[in-house]
Motif scaffolding. Structure first.
Motif, PDB file in Angstrom:
ATOM      1  N   PHE A 243       0.823  -1.213   0.000  1.00  0.00           N
ATOM      2  CA  PHE A 243       0.000   0.000   0.000  1.00  0.00           C
ATOM      3  C   PHE A 243       0.859   1.265   0.000  1.00  0.00           C
ATOM      4  O   PHE A 243       0.432   2.297  -0.518  1.00  0.00           O
ATOM      5  N   GLU A 244       2.054   1.196   0.556  1.00  0.00           N
ATOM      6  CA  GLU A 244       2.992   2.318   0.416  1.00  0.00           C
ATOM      7  C   GLU A 244       3.408   2.468  -1.043  1.00  0.00           C
ATOM      8  O   GLU A 244       3.505   3.582  -1.570  1.00  0.00           O
ATOM      9  N   ALA A 245       3.638   1.324  -1.709  1.00  0.00           N
ATOM     10  CA  ALA A 245       4.002   1.356  -3.124  1.00  0.00           C
ATOM     11  C   ALA A 245       2.863   1.917  -3.966  1.00  0.00           C
ATOM     12  O   ALA A 245       3.091   2.703  -4.897  1.00  0.00           O
ATOM     13  N   ILE A 246       1.625   1.530  -3.639  1.00  0.00           N
ATOM     14  CA  ILE A 246       0.458   2.054  -4.352  1.00  0.00           C
ATOM     15  C   ILE A 246       0.393   3.575  -4.204  1.00  0.00           C
ATOM     16  O   ILE A 246       0.139   4.301  -5.177  1.00  0.00           O
ATOM     17  N   LYS A 247       0.650   4.064  -2.995  1.00  0.00           N
ATOM     18  CA  LYS A 247       0.621   5.518  -2.752  1.00  0.00           C
ATOM     19  C   LYS A 247       1.678   6.230  -3.593  1.00  0.00           C
ATOM     20  O   LYS A 247       1.403   7.265  -4.222  1.00  0.00           O
ATOM     21  N   ILE A 248       2.887   5.687  -3.638  1.00  0.00           N
ATOM     22  CA  ILE A 248       3.967   6.299  -4.411  1.00  0.00           C
ATOM     23  C   ILE A 248       3.619   6.289  -5.902  1.00  0.00           C
ATOM     24  O   ILE A 248       3.829   7.282  -6.616  1.00  0.00           O
ATOM     25  N   LEU A 249       3.077   5.185  -6.384  1.00  0.00           N
ATOM     26  CA  LEU A 249       2.693   5.100  -7.789  1.00  0.00           C
ATOM     27  C   LEU A 249       1.609   6.117  -8.125  1.00  0.00           C
ATOM     28  O   LEU A 249       1.642   6.756  -9.186  1.00  0.00           O
ATOM     29  N   GLU A 250       0.632   6.279  -7.226  1.00  0.00           N
ATOM     30  CA  GLU A 250      -0.446   7.252  -7.439  1.00  0.00           C
ATOM     31  C   GLU A 250       0.072   8.688  -7.446  1.00  0.00           C
ATOM     32  O   GLU A 250      -0.357   9.522  -8.246  1.00  0.00           O
ATOM     33  N   GLU A 251       0.993   8.979  -6.539  1.00  0.00           N
ATOM     34  CA  GLU A 251       1.437  10.362  -6.349  1.00  0.00           C
ATOM     35  C   GLU A 251       2.564  10.771  -7.290  1.00  0.00           C
ATOM     36  O   GLU A 251       2.633  11.922  -7.720  1.00  0.00           O
ATOM     37  N   GLU A 252       3.460   9.837  -7.612  1.00  0.00           N
ATOM     38  CA  GLU A 252       4.674  10.217  -8.338  1.00  0.00           C
ATOM     39  C   GLU A 252       4.760   9.692  -9.768  1.00  0.00           C
ATOM     40  O   GLU A 252       5.592  10.172 -10.543  1.00  0.00           O
ATOM     41  N   PHE A 253       3.922   8.715 -10.133  1.00  0.00           N
ATOM     42  CA  PHE A 253       4.085   8.079 -11.438  1.00  0.00           C
ATOM     43  C   PHE A 253       2.860   8.179 -12.340  1.00  0.00           C
ATOM     44  O   PHE A 253       2.868   7.641 -13.445  1.00  0.00           O
TER      45      PHE A 253
ATOM     46  N   CYS B  22      -4.714   3.578  -1.524  1.00  0.00           N
ATOM     47  CA  CYS B  22      -3.668   3.216  -0.556  1.00  0.00           C
ATOM     48  C   CYS B  22      -4.129   3.351   0.893  1.00  0.00           C
ATOM     49  O   CYS B  22      -3.380   3.017   1.811  1.00  0.00           O
ATOM     50  N   LYS B  23      -5.360   3.836   1.115  1.00  0.00           N
ATOM     51  CA  LYS B  23      -5.874   4.042   2.472  1.00  0.00           C
ATOM     52  C   LYS B  23      -7.153   3.224   2.676  1.00  0.00           C
ATOM     53  O   LYS B  23      -8.266   3.750   2.643  1.00  0.00           O
ATOM     54  N   PRO B  24      -7.036   1.918   2.892  1.00  0.00           N
ATOM     55  CA  PRO B  24      -8.227   1.078   3.038  1.00  0.00           C
ATOM     56  C   PRO B  24      -8.912   1.240   4.398  1.00  0.00           C
ATOM     57  O   PRO B  24      -8.355   1.846   5.318  1.00  0.00           O
ATOM     58  N   LEU B  25     -10.119   0.691   4.503  1.00  0.00           N
ATOM     59  CA  LEU B  25     -10.801   0.589   5.793  1.00  0.00           C
ATOM     60  C   LEU B  25     -10.358  -0.713   6.443  1.00  0.00           C
ATOM     61  O   LEU B  25     -10.262  -1.751   5.771  1.00  0.00           O
ATOM     62  N   ILE B  26     -10.077  -0.651   7.731  1.00  0.00           N
ATOM     63  CA  ILE B  26      -9.596  -1.833   8.446  1.00  0.00           C
ATOM     64  C   ILE B  26     -10.450  -2.094   9.682  1.00  0.00           C
ATOM     65  O   ILE B  26     -11.045  -1.180  10.242  1.00  0.00           O
ATOM     66  N   GLU B  27     -10.509  -3.349  10.084  1.00  0.00           N
ATOM     67  CA  GLU B  27     -11.234  -3.739  11.299  1.00  0.00           C
ATOM     68  C   GLU B  27     -10.216  -4.121  12.364  1.00  0.00           C
ATOM     69  O   GLU B  27      -9.426  -5.047  12.169  1.00  0.00           O
TER      70      GLU B  27
END
Length: 358
Positions: free
Chosen positions: A274-284, A328-333
Motif C-alpha cells: 500500500f505504500e508502493a500504491i501511494k507512491i505510484l499514485e502520487e509520483e508516477f 492506498c488508504k483502506p478501511l480496516i477492522e
C-alpha cells in the motif's frame, strides 16, 4: 494429514518433528540419524550449535501446529522454486553475455515453472511480499517483474502468445545490467549522478545483447529497449512518449517500478504494497500509462482484501474495504475491539500499514 520434507533454521525446531536426513559434523561423525524424532529441543539445539550446524531437513505434518498450514507450504515451495529459477536465469544471462544464442524455448520453460508455482490459494502478490528478503536482487527483480507483467497481461486479456512474449520481455529487461559495473550495481549507498547515467545504459546494453538473435522477435527486442521510457517523455534511452512506447514496455514499466518499490535495497528498506500504491499514485501517474496503471493498482489492492496487517503503532487489524479513490488508504477492522477504522480520514493520518501477516 500430509507430511512434507522441508529445510528449517535450527531456531524453528519443534518437538514432534522427524529428521529427514543424517546430520554429520565436519569430521564425518554422525550426530543424528534420519528418522530421529525431536523431543528435548534445547539440548539438541545446544549440541548442534556446538558443531556449527544451523539448519537441517525435517519431516513435518500439515496442521501439526498453527505454523504448518497449506499457505505456509505454498510460500515455502514458492521460495524454493524462485531460488532454483533465479539460478537458472543467472546461468542463462551469463551464457547470453558470453555470446551464446538465446534459446527462447528454455526461457519459456522457466516461465511456465514460475507461473505454475503461483497457482495456489495464496496470490502472487502475497507470495512475493513474503520472500522480499531473498538475495540476488537483479535476478529476483527480473522474476518478479516477469510474473507481475504476466498478471497485468492477463488482466488486459492478452492472448496466450502475447503473454509469453510479454513475460520473456520482462525477464530479459534487466539483462543489460550484466554489462554495468558490479560496484555500481551492488553499491550500498545512493548512486551519484554519473553512476546513475551508467545504470541507465542497461536498456541499450540488453537490446544489443539480443539484437542479433533469430529466436527473439522484434516486439520482445523493442520492449527490452523501451521498458524505462515514460509517457511524458522523461524516460530513457530515447525519451519517446505516449503511444510511441510499445504496449509490452508500458506494462513492464509498471511491473518494474512496483517490484523495485516493494523490494529491500542496500540504501533503503522495502515499501509495503500500500505504500508502493501511494507512491505510484502520487509520483508516477503522469509517467506510466494511466489506464493500465489504475487497473493494476485496483487489482493489486483487491488482492489484499481480508488480509491481516500490523499498523505502525503495533496494533493488528484486517483490511475490510478498498475505496475506489485513495486506494492506498483502506478501511480496516481492529482485532482488539472490532472497530472499523478509515485510514484515509484526517484523524488517522498518522496511521499506516507497517507489515502484512499474510
Amino acid at each position: 494429514m500430509e507430511e512434507r520434507k522441508i529445510f528449517i533454521d535450527i531456531d524453528e525446531l519443534k518437538s514432534g518433528m522427524v529428521l529427514a536426513q543424517h546430520i554429520v559434523n565436519k569430521n564425518g561423525v554422525f550426530l543424528l540419524f534420519e528418522g530421529f524424532e525431536f523431543k528435548e529441543i534445547e539440548k539438541i539445539k545446544e549440541m548442534l550449535l556446538s558443531h556449527n550446524i544451523h539448519n537441517l531437513k525435517v519431516i513435518v505434518k500439515e496442521g501439526m501446529d498453527d505454523t504448518y498450514t497449506k499457505e505456509y507450504f505454498q510460500i515455502y515451495d514458492f521460495r524454493q522454486n524462485m531460488n532454483e529459477l533465479i539460478n537458472d536465469i543467472k546461468h542463462k544471462f551469463y551464457c547470453i553475455e558470453s555470446g551464446e544464442e538465446v534459446n527462447r524455448e528454455d526461457f519459456e520453460k522457466t516461465i511456465e515453472i514460475a507461473i505454475r508455482s503461483c497457482n495456489g490459494s495464496v496470490s502472487l502478490f502475497k507470495l512475493m511480499n513474503k520472500i522480499k528478503d531473498m538475495e540476488d536482487y537483479i535476478y529476483m527483480h527480473s522474476m518478479n517483474s516477469s510474473l507481475i507483467s504476466y498478471q497485468i497481461g492477463k488482466w488486459l486479456d492478452l492472448k496466450e502468445e502475447e503473454l509469453k512474449e510479454l513475460t520473456l520481455s520482462a525477464i530479459l529487461s534487466d539483462l543489460g545490467k550484466m554489462k554495468v559495473s558490479k560496484e555500481i550495481i551492488n553499491k550500498p549507498n545512493i548512486l551519484t549522478y554519473e553512476e546513475y547515467l551508467e545504470v541507465k545504459k542497461h536498456s541499450i546494453f540488453g537490446y544489443k545483447l539480443i539484437k542479433g538473435s533469430n529466436c527473439i522477435n522484434n516486439k520482445i527486442k523493442r520492449a527490452v529497449l523501451e521498458h524505462h521510457e515514460r509517457i511524458d517523455g522523461s524516460g530513457y534511452p530515447r525519451g519517446i512518449k505516449g503511444d510511441e512506447i510499445s504496449l509490452y514496455a508500458k506494462i513492464i514499466g509498471i511491473a518494474d517500478v512496483y517490484s523495485a518499490l516493494t523490494s529491500k535495497r542496500p540504501h533503503r528498506d522495502r515499501n509495503t504494497p500500500f505504500e508502493a500504491i501511494k507512491i505510484l499514485e502520487e509520483e508516477f501517474v503522469s509517467k506510466l500509462d494511466t489506464k493500465i496503471l489504475y487497473l493494476f493498482l485496483k487489482k493489486v489492492a483487491a488482492e489484499y482484501l481480508g488480509s491481516e496487517i500490523i499498523l505502525n503503532d503495533g496494533r493488528t487489524a484486517k483490511i475490510v474495504f478498498i475505496p475506489s479513490q485513495n486506494i492506498c488508504k483502506p478501511l480496516i477492522e481492529m482485532e482488539e475491539n472490532g472497530e472499523v477504522v478509515d485510514l484515509g480520514s484526517n484523524q488517522n493520518s498518522k496511521l499506516y500499514i507497517k507489515e502484512f501477516i499474510l
